[in-house]
Design an enzyme around this catalytic site. Structure first.
Site, PDB file in Angstrom:
ATOM      1  CB  SER A 250      -0.895  -0.006   1.242  1.00 52.56           C
ATOM      2  OG  SER A 250      -1.667   1.172   1.285  1.00 52.56           O
TER       3      SER A 250
ATOM      4  CB  CYS B 125      -0.813   5.567   8.960  1.00 51.45           C
ATOM      5  SG  CYS B 125       0.114   6.757   7.976  1.00 51.45           S
TER       6      CYS B 125
ATOM      7  CB  ILE C 259       6.388  -3.734  10.041  1.00 50.56           C
ATOM      8  CG1 ILE C 259       7.624  -3.343   9.244  1.00 50.56           C
ATOM      9  CG2 ILE C 259       6.654  -4.865  10.965  1.00 50.56           C
ATOM     10  CD1 ILE C 259       8.818  -2.910  10.104  1.00 50.56           C
TER      11      ILE C 259
ATOM     12  N   GLY D 146      11.338  -3.365   3.391  1.00 53.64           N
ATOM     13  CA  GLY D 146      12.658  -3.296   2.790  1.00 53.64           C
ATOM     14  C   GLY D 146      13.024  -4.422   1.861  1.00 53.64           C
TER      15      GLY D 146
HETATM   16  C1  FMN Z   1       5.353   6.675   0.103  1.00 56.62           C
HETATM   17  C2  FMN Z   1       4.731   5.611   0.966  1.00 56.62           C
HETATM   18  C3  FMN Z   1       3.357   5.621   1.204  1.00 56.62           C
HETATM   19  C4  FMN Z   1       2.757   4.659   2.008  1.00 56.62           C
HETATM   20  N1  FMN Z   1       1.397   4.674   2.207  1.00 56.62           N
HETATM   21  C5  FMN Z   1       0.810   3.711   2.960  1.00 56.62           C
HETATM   22  C6  FMN Z   1      -0.619   3.672   3.142  1.00 56.62           C
HETATM   23  O1  FMN Z   1      -1.365   4.476   2.591  1.00 56.62           O
HETATM   24  N2  FMN Z   1      -1.147   2.704   3.951  1.00 56.62           N
HETATM   25  C7  FMN Z   1      -0.351   1.764   4.553  1.00 56.62           C
HETATM   26  O2  FMN Z   1      -0.863   0.895   5.266  1.00 56.62           O
HETATM   27  N3  FMN Z   1       0.983   1.747   4.365  1.00 56.62           N
HETATM   28  C8  FMN Z   1       1.584   2.699   3.592  1.00 56.62           C
HETATM   29  N4  FMN Z   1       2.956   2.678   3.414  1.00 56.62           N
HETATM   30  C9  FMN Z   1       3.765   1.624   4.067  1.00 56.62           C
HETATM   31  C10 FMN Z   1       4.112   0.491   3.112  1.00 56.62           C
HETATM   32  O3  FMN Z   1       2.952  -0.169   2.628  1.00 56.62           O
HETATM   33  C11 FMN Z   1       5.047  -0.534   3.788  1.00 56.62           C
HETATM   34  O4  FMN Z   1       4.347  -1.120   4.879  1.00 56.62           O
HETATM   35  C12 FMN Z   1       6.318   0.092   4.303  1.00 56.62           C
HETATM   36  O5  FMN Z   1       6.796   1.072   3.413  1.00 56.62           O
HETATM   37  C13 FMN Z   1       7.423  -0.935   4.546  1.00 56.62           C
HETATM   38  O6  FMN Z   1       7.761  -1.634   3.361  1.00 56.62           O
HETATM   39  P1  FMN Z   1       8.989  -1.208   2.393  1.00 56.62           P
HETATM   40  O7  FMN Z   1      10.190  -1.046   3.271  1.00 56.62           O
HETATM   41  O8  FMN Z   1       9.110  -2.331   1.430  1.00 56.62           O
HETATM   42  O9  FMN Z   1       8.601   0.064   1.749  1.00 56.62           O
HETATM   43  C14 FMN Z   1       3.564   3.643   2.606  1.00 56.62           C
HETATM   44  C15 FMN Z   1       4.946   3.635   2.359  1.00 56.62           C
HETATM   45  C16 FMN Z   1       5.539   4.584   1.544  1.00 56.62           C
HETATM   46  C17 FMN Z   1       7.025   4.532   1.301  1.00 56.62           C
END
Ligand code: FMN
Ligand code: FAD
Ligand code: FES
Lengths: 310, 261
Positions: free
Chosen positions: A28, A137, A198, A251
């Site tokens: 997301s 969030c 997470i 990550g």
């Molecule tokens: C720009 C951005 C916007 C995000 N928006 C949401 C969101 O609207 N709802 C949500 O549950 N997580 C949101 N996340 C969190 C991600 O879904 C994910 O849980 C988090 O970034 C960790 O994963 P990653 O390290 O692979 O990015 C967002 C992350 C990023 C970087």
């Protein structure tokens, strides 16, 4: 197309009733509502698409700057800007229905009633496979503070949402809990079908010349490889506490990263920040998992999940 | 828009820290419209994850070029790129500049990499007009010969007076506006630092003319998914809404832009 040899490997998973061709989804907020990436990748090769967080009426989100790059990661404070339930369903669902890929809607609210209402509305929407309930969030006051880290509120929100939808319910847990296991257990008891963990981790960056925070919202959420070891540990702990499947997030840049989560206990994974680096990451991770299984003579992805030797 | 592994064919120092990077990109190059950009994954960038956006300077015959200045981690690392290496691009991105309206005289206003961003617009404009270039010193004034070769009259200002008039680009712009006579209706196309864009917007508003400004915003995904690069844009009801610079922009009609950041 798959060749005959790799066809013997079964990557399909069932996440709380949602059948996926591959355990690799997109997370997301990092994949918009779909059309943004449509020219770049084949959606039918994704396990599922989780769209950006939706609340009832929509919101404008935070002031700019909204993201800042840091060592091995990214801090974001988008503030959950979204078009609301109606706007999303009207503008994006017709597009998303064209693909052979489950659509999971990430939902949030400012009150228990709003969460309930949003869940009830999506229950009626054709083409929605599940709801990922964002109680975590870091960028809105109501998110983590109220619902994600207070056990009573957490249970109230999830139980309320459960009564209003038959869709697969996937709470997304806050990352900085010292008792992730008990929250996971609580979610399971409230009727959750799966868990996502997470979300990004509360974080801050400061410009030393101006002594100002680098984000318009002052603080934000850290994502990217910097958080992966924390996420793996939380998934491992949560997995021990519950029977429902887990979606590991945090990550993931390549197949090895994804496998780490799966071996720790996640039945599926979601790619977040890595989409910004390479929109094709999810497909490459799927291919990498397949070749790992080949190398280890495994035929079903279940033979990987939760196999950490501790 | 597509993903492409481009191959570097030329990488040369131009002047003042600016470098020209020419790539074979047969997929992206034929699709390019003036004012669009590519989102470039800088190789060997270690723990830095994000792509960097660069305006497309030239495109043709299967090739793309960008003109960039080294100002930070990503662009400093780019310095060491060698011909033959491949580069991962997403592009072309953004809306680009419109074609100048009939009966107007196009006036380009550029600072920094804006000169590169406006080159294709200068080449495709049906009428040649004037180009106003500004920078801190003479080293920051790029591509003058090339604009002149296309038939544009170039007027220059530098902060230290080492090339053209001493002062901001608005000094040469205002001088021209004062002299041009009422029959000449300019239409502005501007790319440069945001204060420069605002200054152009103010002049356009005062004269009742149109100005197209290419806004620079920090970017993350580059394709409209993350909502990092948002800009406040006026709505008909007197309010405002966010537009994504990478998707609905980077070029906006200046009267639409809310200049509060
Ligand atoms: C720009 C951005 C916007 C995000 N928006 C949401 C969101 O609207 N709802 C949500 O549950 N997580 C949101 N996340 C969190 C991600 O879904 C994910 O849980 C988090 O970034 C960790 O994963 P990653 O390290 O692979 O990015 C967002 C992350 C990023 C970087
Ligand atoms: C549409 C567009 C077109 C551009 N065209 C050109 C061009 O043709 N030539 C050129 O030299 N520069 C151009 N820029 C600016 C260029 O993208 C930045 O100079 C570059 O991203 C800086 O990266 P860095 O790692 O060297 O700097 P750092 O400051 O170390 O970068 C840190 C982070 O901030 C982001 N960032 C920093 N400055 C900018 C900026 N001004 N705009 C967007 N993101 C930024 C980077 O992407 C990175 O995530 C353009 C910017 C935009 C938005
Ligand atoms: S950079 Fe992600 S929306 Fe523009």
């Amino acid at each position: 197309m798959n060749n005959t040899m790799t066809n013997e490997i079964d990557l399909s998973v069932n996440i709380g009733g949602i059948r996926m061709k591959t355990p690799v989804m997109v997370a997301s907020g990092t994949f918009g509502y779909g059309p943004e990436y449509a020219d770049l990748i084949d959606f039918n090769q994704l396990g599922a698409i989780v769209v950006k967080g939706i609340c009832l009426e929509g919101t404008k989100g935070n002031p700019t700057p909204r993201t800042v790059e840091v060592t091995s990661g990214l801090i974001n404070a988008i503030g959950l800007q979204n078009p609301g339930v109606e706007g999303f369903v009207r503008n994006y669902m017709p597009f998303l229905r064209q693909f052979d890929v489950p659509v999971i809607v990430n939902i949030w609210g400012k009150t228990v009633e709003e969460y309930e209402e949003v869940a009830a509305r999506f229950d009626q929407v054709e083409g929605v496979a599940g709801l990922e309930v964002n109680v975590s969030c870091p960028n809105i006051k109501e998110g983590r503070g109220l619902f994600g880290t207070n056990p009573d509120m957490f249970r109230r929100v999830l139980s309320a949402v459960r009564t209003r939808t038959r869709l697969t319910l996937i709470p997304k847990l806050a990352p900085d809990l010292s008792h992730i296991g008990s929250f996971a257990k609580a979610a399971e008891e409230c009727g959750a079908d799966a868990l996502s963990l997470i979300n990004s981790i509360p974080a801050m960056a400061i410009d030393v010349e101006t002594r100002r925070p680098k984000l318009g919202n002052v603080t934000g959420g850290l994502s990217g490889p910097a958080i992966r070891p924390i996420a793996v540990k939380l998934v491992w702990e949560a997995a021990k506490a519950v029977k429902i499947p887990m979606i590991g997030i945090g990550g993931i840049m390549n197949a090895n990263d994804a496998l780490e989560f799966m071996i720790a206990g996640a039945s599926a994974v979601a790619i977040g920040t890595a989409n910004f680096t390479d929109p094709g990451t999810a497909m490459k991770v799927t291919a990498g998992i397949r070749s790992y299984m080949e190398r280890h003579s495994l035929t079903h992805i279940k033979q990987v999940v939760g196999t950490v030797k501790t | 828009m597509q993903l492409e592994e481009a191959r570097i064919v030329q990488h040369t120092e131009v002047q003042g820290g600016y470098r020209l990077l020419v790539m074979d990109a047969p997929g992206i190059a034929p699709q390019v419209k003036p004012g669009q950009f590519v989102h470039l994954k800088v190789p060997h960038l270690g723990e830095a994850l994000l792509r960097r956006p660069f305006s497309i300077f030239k495109a043709g015959e299967g090739r793309l070029s960008i003109l960039y200045k080294s100002i930070g981690q990503g662009t400093n690392t780019m310095k060491y790129l060698q011909p033959g290496e491949s580069l991962d691009l997403i592009g072309p991105l953004g809306n680009g500049f419109p074609i100048p309206a009939e009966d107007t005289l196009p006036a380009l206003v550029a600072g920094g990499y804006g000169m590169a961003a406006l080159y294709l617009a200068a080449r495709t404009a049906p009428v040649r007009g004037l180009a106003f270039f500004g920078g801190r010193k003479s080293d920051d004034i790029l591509c003058v010969d090339e604009f002149e070769a296309l038939g544009w009259e170039v007027r220059i200002a530098t902060d230290d007076g080492t090339r053209g008039k001493k002062g901001l680009v608005t000094a040469v712009l205002d001088e021209w506006i004062g002299q041009k006579g009422p029959a000449v209706v300019p239409e502005f196309f501007a790319c440069g630092p945001n204060p420069m864009l605002k200054a152009v917007a103010d002049r356009a508003a005062a004269g009742g003319w149109k100005a197209w400004v290419s806004v620079d915003r920090n970017m993350c995904c580059g394709v409209g998914a993350c909502l990092t690069c948002v800009q406040k844009i006026r709505t008909p009801d007197g309010g405002w809404t966010w537009h994504r610079v990478c998707r609905e922009g980077p070029v906006f009609e200046s009267r639409e832009v809310v200049w509060d950041e």
